[in-house]
Design a protein around this motif. Structure first.
Motif, PDB file in Angstrom:
ATOM      1  N   TRP A  64       0.840  -1.206   0.000  1.00  0.00           N
ATOM      2  CA  TRP A  64       0.000   0.000   0.000  1.00  0.00           C
ATOM      3  C   TRP A  64       0.874   1.255   0.000  1.00  0.00           C
ATOM      4  O   TRP A  64       1.829   1.355   0.758  1.00  0.00           O
ATOM      5  N   HIS A  65       0.535   2.191  -0.858  1.00  0.00           N
ATOM      6  CA  HIS A  65       1.312   3.447  -0.912  1.00  0.00           C
ATOM      7  C   HIS A  65       0.540   4.556  -1.612  1.00  0.00           C
ATOM      8  O   HIS A  65      -0.416   4.312  -2.349  1.00  0.00           O
ATOM      9  N   THR A  66       1.025   5.766  -1.370  1.00  0.00           N
ATOM     10  CA  THR A  66       0.649   6.939  -2.145  1.00  0.00           C
ATOM     11  C   THR A  66       1.886   7.268  -2.965  1.00  0.00           C
ATOM     12  O   THR A  66       3.004   7.172  -2.457  1.00  0.00           O
ATOM     13  N   ASP A  67       1.714   7.624  -4.238  1.00  0.00           N
ATOM     14  CA  ASP A  67       2.878   7.835  -5.094  1.00  0.00           C
ATOM     15  C   ASP A  67       3.672   9.089  -4.707  1.00  0.00           C
ATOM     16  O   ASP A  67       3.085  10.140  -4.412  1.00  0.00           O
ATOM     17  N   VAL A  68       4.999   8.933  -4.787  1.00  0.00           N
ATOM     18  CA  VAL A  68       5.928  10.072  -4.809  1.00  0.00           C
ATOM     19  C   VAL A  68       5.754  11.032  -3.617  1.00  0.00           C
ATOM     20  O   VAL A  68       5.905  12.239  -3.747  1.00  0.00           O
ATOM     21  N   GLN A 128      -4.684   5.696  -1.319  1.00  0.00           N
ATOM     22  CA  GLN A 128      -3.506   4.839  -1.477  1.00  0.00           C
ATOM     23  C   GLN A 128      -3.895   3.741  -2.452  1.00  0.00           C
ATOM     24  O   GLN A 128      -5.088   3.489  -2.665  1.00  0.00           O
ATOM     25  N   HIS A 129      -2.898   3.082  -3.026  1.00  0.00           N
ATOM     26  CA  HIS A 129      -3.211   1.968  -3.917  1.00  0.00           C
ATOM     27  C   HIS A 129      -2.241   0.816  -3.708  1.00  0.00           C
ATOM     28  O   HIS A 129      -1.172   0.970  -3.107  1.00  0.00           O
ATOM     29  N   TYR A 130      -2.632  -0.337  -4.239  1.00  0.00           N
ATOM     30  CA  TYR A 130      -1.901  -1.594  -4.081  1.00  0.00           C
ATOM     31  C   TYR A 130      -2.095  -2.373  -5.368  1.00  0.00           C
ATOM     32  O   TYR A 130      -3.227  -2.665  -5.758  1.00  0.00           O
ATOM     33  N   GLN A 171       1.376   2.341 -18.902  1.00  0.00           N
ATOM     34  CA  GLN A 171       2.057   3.627 -19.092  1.00  0.00           C
ATOM     35  C   GLN A 171       1.376   4.658 -18.196  1.00  0.00           C
ATOM     36  O   GLN A 171       0.143   4.731 -18.150  1.00  0.00           O
ATOM     37  N   ARG A 172       2.217   5.422 -17.507  1.00  0.00           N
ATOM     38  CA  ARG A 172       1.684   6.322 -16.483  1.00  0.00           C
ATOM     39  C   ARG A 172       2.173   7.748 -16.679  1.00  0.00           C
ATOM     40  O   ARG A 172       3.362   7.969 -16.908  1.00  0.00           O
ATOM     41  N   ILE A 173       1.264   8.670 -16.562  1.00  0.00           N
ATOM     42  CA  ILE A 173       1.628  10.088 -16.515  1.00  0.00           C
ATOM     43  C   ILE A 173       1.177  10.618 -15.165  1.00  0.00           C
ATOM     44  O   ILE A 173       0.061  10.336 -14.710  1.00  0.00           O
TER      45      ILE A 173
HETATM   46 FE   LIG Z   1       1.930   3.558  -7.228  1.00  0.00          FE
END
Ligand SMILES: [Fe+2]
Length: 280
Positions: free
Chosen positions: A100-104, A255-257, A270-272
């Motif tokens: 589990w995390h929040t990006d950056v 948050q995502h996993y 692909q992520r922006i």
């Molecule tokens: Fe992520």
């Protein structure tokens, strides 16, 4: 919220909705985009199916939410469009975001959100879960909320060094260079969303290292307790990817996993990432 130009199908009572009736390969009118943005604020993560995005249309859509982030220091990127990160996994590159995390959050201004496009999707497995961090905060008792008031925690990029997947994190020298560029950052443990004005919990098990001004043991215990809350299914939505699906999430309040059960099969996304603000 009433939507006239898009069709919104909630995926659960707490977080997540699928949006239909939109072709993201074409420029979106301002009124349609405003409804999509409102849906993002209402549902925190929104999904589109069966889209065909080239790098230009992907950048154009993401750019409607705000300025785009500079290239990620570790993720591989499209040479022609370095702001598009390529998240590619196969037998030799096992997925590592099944935590589990929040990006950056190691930046002083963690991202507003991301637009993630499913390019090559395994036949089964590889779902992603998102959790509503307003709901997590609201689930705390009044005493717990009081205890968190005014606390700040330190977030660091260091965790990438433990990974074997990123060329530029493999040796200590390169990692310490990147740490100089992105030193650990302190953010409030509870932040107030700049648009909705609601409070959400803003610590995560991946990047948050310790709570400032607290003995390490106490900080570890409190962070462990808070970060565990996100695992409660009642706060979550689980999304099953299909080729051409697009997910947009509000990185400030979620948050995502990414479930790693498809490994060793191949997957390419692909992520922006969209720039955010200093958490308050
Ligand atoms: Fe992520």
């Amino acid at each position: 919220m009433k939507y006239d130009l898009i069709h919104v199908r909630p995926l659960g009572p707490v977080i997540g909705a699928e949006i239909h009736g939109v072709d993201l390969s074409k420029p979106l009118g301002e009124a349609t985009f405003k409804e999509i943005e409102a849906a993002l604020h209402e549902y925190l993560v929104i999904f589109f199916r069966d889209q065909t995005l080239d790098p230009e249309s992907h950048m154009r859509f993401a750019g409607q939410f705000g300025d785009l982030e500079p290239p990620h220091p570790f993720f591989p990127k499209l040479e022609s469009h370095p702001q598009i990160s390529v998240l590619e996994n196969d037998e030799a590159r096992p997925p590592e975001t099944n935590i589990w995390h929040t990006d950056v959050t190691w930046r002083d201004k963690p991202p507003l959100g991301s637009v993630l496009y499913g390019v090559d999707i395994p036949e089964i497995g590889g779902d992603t879960l998102w959790a509503n961090m307003y709901a997590v905060y609201d689930s705390l008792s009044e005493q717990e909320k009081e205890r968190l008031e005014g606390l700040r925690a330190v977030h660091s990029i260091e965790v990438f060094g433990a990974s074997g997947n990123y060329e530029n994190a493999k040796d200590d020298g390169a990692l310490s260079e990147i740490l100089k560029q992105y030193p650990p950052r302190s953010h409030p443990v509870v932040r107030t969303h700049p648009v909705t004005g609601a409070k959400c919990l803003f610590v995560n098990a991946t990047f948050t290292q310790y709570i400032e001004g607290m003995e390490r043991q106490e900080s570890d215990a409190l962070l462990g307790y808070l970060c565990d809350k996100v695992k409660t299914p009642e706060f979550q939505v689980r999304f099953n990817w299909t080729k051409g699906a697009v997910a947009v999430w509000d990185n400030r309040a979620t948050q995502h996993y990414a479930v790693a059960d498809y490994w060793p099969n191949y997957r390419r996304m692909q992520r922006i990432t969209i720039s955010g603000d200093v958490p308050q």
